[in-house]
Design a protein around this motif. Structure first.
Motif, PDB file in Angstrom:
ATOM      1  N   VAL A  41      39.012  32.291  33.481  1.00 27.26           N
ATOM      2  CA  VAL A  41      39.342  31.585  32.237  1.00 27.26           C
ATOM      3  C   VAL A  41      38.048  31.100  31.572  1.00 27.26           C
ATOM      4  O   VAL A  41      37.791  31.387  30.399  1.00 27.26           O
ATOM      5  CB  VAL A  41      40.274  30.374  32.521  1.00 27.26           C
ATOM      6  CG1 VAL A  41      40.571  29.620  31.232  1.00 27.26           C
ATOM      7  CG2 VAL A  41      41.563  30.822  33.179  1.00 27.26           C
ATOM      8  N   GLY A  42      37.250  30.385  32.348  1.00 24.41           N
ATOM      9  CA  GLY A  42      36.035  29.787  31.780  1.00 24.41           C
ATOM     10  C   GLY A  42      35.002  30.812  31.369  1.00 24.41           C
ATOM     11  O   GLY A  42      34.354  30.673  30.322  1.00 24.41           O
ATOM     12  N   LEU A  43      34.843  31.843  32.192  1.00 20.67           N
ATOM     13  CA  LEU A  43      33.841  32.872  31.866  1.00 20.67           C
ATOM     14  C   LEU A  43      34.285  33.691  30.659  1.00 20.67           C
ATOM     15  O   LEU A  43      33.484  34.019  29.778  1.00 20.67           O
ATOM     16  CB  LEU A  43      33.609  33.778  33.072  1.00 20.67           C
ATOM     17  CG  LEU A  43      32.948  33.090  34.267  1.00 20.67           C
ATOM     18  CD1 LEU A  43      33.016  33.975  35.502  1.00 20.67           C
ATOM     19  CD2 LEU A  43      31.497  32.731  33.967  1.00 20.67           C
ATOM     20  N   GLY A  44      35.583  33.999  30.610  1.00 18.84           N
ATOM     21  CA  GLY A  44      36.113  34.741  29.468  1.00 18.84           C
ATOM     22  C   GLY A  44      35.951  33.942  28.187  1.00 18.84           C
ATOM     23  O   GLY A  44      35.479  34.456  27.166  1.00 18.84           O
ATOM     24  N   GLY A  45      36.319  32.655  28.274  1.00 19.34           N
ATOM     25  CA  GLY A  45      36.205  31.797  27.086  1.00 19.34           C
ATOM     26  C   GLY A  45      34.776  31.676  26.606  1.00 19.34           C
ATOM     27  O   GLY A  45      34.505  31.682  25.404  1.00 19.34           O
ATOM     28  N   ARG A  46      33.861  31.592  27.552  1.00 22.73           N
ATOM     29  CA  ARG A  46      32.445  31.477  27.184  1.00 22.73           C
ATOM     30  C   ARG A  46      31.962  32.758  26.508  1.00 22.73           C
ATOM     31  O   ARG A  46      31.333  32.705  25.437  1.00 22.73           O
ATOM     32  CB  ARG A  46      31.601  31.225  28.441  1.00 22.73           C
ATOM     33  CG  ARG A  46      30.120  31.081  28.168  1.00 22.73           C
ATOM     34  CD  ARG A  46      29.308  31.218  29.437  1.00 22.73           C
ATOM     35  NE  ARG A  46      29.389  32.576  29.978  1.00 22.73           N
ATOM     36  CZ  ARG A  46      28.881  32.949  31.153  1.00 22.73           C
ATOM     37  NH1 ARG A  46      28.277  32.064  31.898  1.00 22.73           N
ATOM     38  NH2 ARG A  46      28.982  34.199  31.572  1.00 22.73           N
TER      39      ARG A  46
END
Lengths: 290, 411
Positions: free
Chosen positions: B45-50
């Protein structure tokens, strides 16, 4: 109640993997008095090695399994040499912390390279269930159970008949006496870590086709640890019984109590066993001369 | 050659946006803080969002930035934990003094960051959290962009189950995380109230779990017409795979989390025929022009992208960053935080390519003119030949939930 046979068989399938993790913990503990909290990461390392072999180097699954065993053993030896041997004379608590640190380092090193993205490998056995009586099981889960049984049998033979196995048993009984008999205790430690890591790696490459591969695979340490404690922590048969017991009770508890309670069940069993049998099901009481 | 030069400019712009560790906001740049779980089970989630945000940022900066100012993004890992998110939010607001915050966090974390952003009077674009608690804070500083409130997801899903699947008995399996719990609670209530659909059993599983036989056998015993599955996709994929091992042939409907290549990777052939819902307009590999263009640029920018990327959170925050940039552009040269909030509230049925020629439209159009819940619709997909394909013969109406109107939100 018609679910019970299926729950038991599925529990044995899950428990056989917990047993493999537990055996790795027991072997290392018996030989070195260290509880290896990085054993879960051995599972993760094995799964990633398997993935590398199969998807990156296009090797057949069985070749990958052999390479994973060898690679995991090598990782175990290196970690022992670099992280644990310098702490040989440190208090046990220091070494336990070191194992926790090694686990974190391994997990985060994998994350740095491959992130947490799940991956998968194809096993060689079918995932289509076959019916045996009223129970369904897939050939790939049967293969895992068979492999674990085979490994246990080989370990029994190894410890009973091989020179190295006897030396490991001697070292586990008394490091001082083993040393006086000409056994290189550090050498035995190194080989024990290699064996423990190889078992973890084997668990990883076996479970990978079923559940995918990510850095959280090491969470299997928890049921594996409970299995080892229930079994007595010094007994390989105890680790096997403990693993299967945890797997089966998780399943029964999940259905007949609550799915929310499923992961609590092993700890309830753990506490109960330790209250009734403080040394676990197969452990021997520790006697100290005073 | 032109392509190579454009790509070079874009890469340089992205590299500039990734220059972590600088603190002060220079006059010629606008600093955006980003938080999301970049380690742990929800790191996708976090890596994709970044990365989705960085991609948009690169394009925006390559096009001259916002009113002549470049945007720079500082990224922090909140590990998906509320305690770490609070520290990260405080650091971004008090130490880095970011102008605004973009989230790529899961719900429990987004709630905490929204609270901190409200206290610090910093505009916050909730990137992927769907918990009602985020927007129930009634903060004028917090917007939900591409993602939608769990009540809207639940209503979309309930309408689909009642009107399209037309089933009467279901079994539910949900993850123990905040999002899955909240969403499944809402769907179970709505399908019962509106359609009289009975939930025969509810089974729960924990993050990181690898064996689901007890939950699945309880589901099997209840003999449902459909299994509704809610949860983080790795565990859900394992459960779907294992359901077929246990001879369960009951069709499965998943949720937004499962619209992920990683899900298909782990679940394999067991996922065939499964239905799931999605917020972006297309799934990976779709042949729609905008998706083809997006994936092509993404792969050039992140050549070693993992197997499950770009995922929907990449897509959300690609769109969210453009919405943020559009707000800043509309707020004018004398950009203030309050000005950004008021400018965002003018976005009506907005798609990035409306005002940014290089942008591609991947998320539902955003409207903030009435409430801060910019998107309210879902689309439904079915796994066909190993890929999620849109279910074209069903379109969900706009849900009925009344969200607080802009004027009633608190500064």
């Amino acid at each position: 109640m018609e679910l019970v046979p299926q729950l038991i068989v599925s529990g044995i399938a899950a428990g056989s993997l917990y047993a493999l993790v537990a055996i790795g913990l027991v072997l290392i503990y018996k030989a070195t008095d260290i509880v290896n909290f990085a054993q879960g990461e051995s599972v993760t390392v094995g799964a990633y090695m398997g993935w590398l072999c199969i998807t990156q180097f296009r090797l057949p699954y069985f070749v990958a399994v052999v390479l994973v065993l060898a690679g995991s053993a090598l990782v175990g030896m290196i970690v022992e040499r670099v992280a644990y041997r310098p702490l040989l004379k440190s208090p046990p608590f220091t070494v336990i912390l070191a194992t926790l640190a090694v686990g974190l380092i391994i997990k985060n090193a994998i994350r740095l390279v491959w992130q947490d993205t799940p991956r998968t490998i194809s096993g060689v056995f079918s995932a289509e269930p076959i019916e045996i009586g009223s129970v369904l099981i897939t050939p790939e889960r049967l293969a895992i159970m068979f492999t674990v049984a085979l490994v246990v049998a080989l370990l029994v033979l190894f410890f009973r008949f091989s020179k190295l196995g006897k030396a490991m048993r001697a070292t586990a009984q008394s490091q001082e006496a083993a040393s006086l008999m000409g056994i290189s205790v550090p050498g035995i430690f190194s080989k024990t870590w290699a064996l423990g890591s190889a078992l973890g790696g084997l668990a990883g490459v076996l479970i990978a086709p079923l559940v995918g591969i990510n850095t959280e695979l090491g969470a299997v340490l928890v049921p594996g640890f409970v299995a080892a404690v229930v079994g007595g922590f010094t007994s390989i048969p105890g680790a096997i019984v403990g693993g299967i017991l945890v797997g089966v009770l998780e399943n029964l508890g999940g259905v007949f109590i609550s799915s929310s309670f499923k992961q609590v069940v092993p700890f309830v069993v753990l506490i109960t066993v330790l209250m009734v049998l403080p040394t676990g099901l197969f452990g021997k009481p520790l006697r100290k001369a005073v | 050659m032109q392509d190579r030069r454009t790509f070079g400019k874009l890469s340089a712009a992205v590299a500039a946006t990734m220059a972590f560790g600088r603190h002060a906001s220079a006059a010629d740049e606008i600093v955006i803080g980003y938080h999301g779980p970049m380690t742990g089970p929800a790191s996708w989630v976090g890596l994709g969002g970044r990365d989705g945000a960085l991609m948009a940022l690169g394009e925006i900066n390559a096009a001259g930035g916002v009113n002549g100012r470049m945007i720079r993004m500082i990224s922090y890992d909140d590990a998906g934990k509320a305690s770490e998110a609070e520290a990260v939010a405080k650091k971004m607001i008090e130490s880095d003094k970011v102008f605004a915050i973009l989230g790529g966090g899961i719900s429990n974390v987004a709630i905490v960051v929204a609270e901190e952003a409200h206290r610090g009077k910093v505009p916050y674009m909730n990137g992927s959290g769907a918990s009602p608690k985020i927007m129930d804070l009634k903060s004028r500083w917090t917007f939900s962009g591409a993602t939608i409130d769990v009540r809207d997801i639940a209503e979309n899903a309930a309408i689909f189950i009642g009107d399209y699947l037309k089933v009467k008995k279901v079994a539910v399996m949900n993850g123990a995380d905040e999002f899955s719990q909240s969403l499944s609670d809402n769907v179970v209530r709505l399908i019962k109230d509106r359609y009289g659909i009975e939930t025969l059993t509810r089974q729960r599983y924990n993050p990181g779990e690898t064996d689901f036989s007890s939950q699945l056998l309880a589901v099997k015993q209840s003999n449902p017409e459909y299994i509704l599955m809610f949860g983080l996709y790795v565990e859900a994929a394992r459960a779907v795979r294992q359901s077929r091992e246990l001879g369960i042939k009951t069709p499965i409907k998943g949720d937004t989390s499962m619209m992920n290549l990683g899900f298909l990777t782990v679940a394999g052939a067991a996922a065939e025929g499964m239905i799931a819902e999605y917020l972006p307009l297309y799934f990976n590999g779709d042949t729609a022009k905008d998706m083809v263009e997006f994936e092509s640029r993404y792969k050039k920018l992140f050549p070693s992208y993992p197997v499950d990327r770009p995922n929907y959170v990449d897509v959300y925050n690609y769109g969210n960053m453009y919405a943020f940039a559009e707000g800043m552009k509309r707020a004018g040269k004398d950009l203030t935080r309050k000005g950004l909030v008021e400018a965002l509230e003018t976005l009506n049925n907005y798609q990035a390519a409306d005002t940014w020629p290089k942008a591609v439209n991947l998320i539902q159009p955003l409207t903030f003119t009435e409430s801060h819940n910019g998107n309210r619709r879902l689309s439904f997909f079915r796994v066909t030949n190993g890929a999620f394909k849109p279910i074209a013969d069903f379109k969900v109406p706009v849900p009925s939930t009344k969200f607080p109107q802009n004027a009633s939100l608190n500064w």
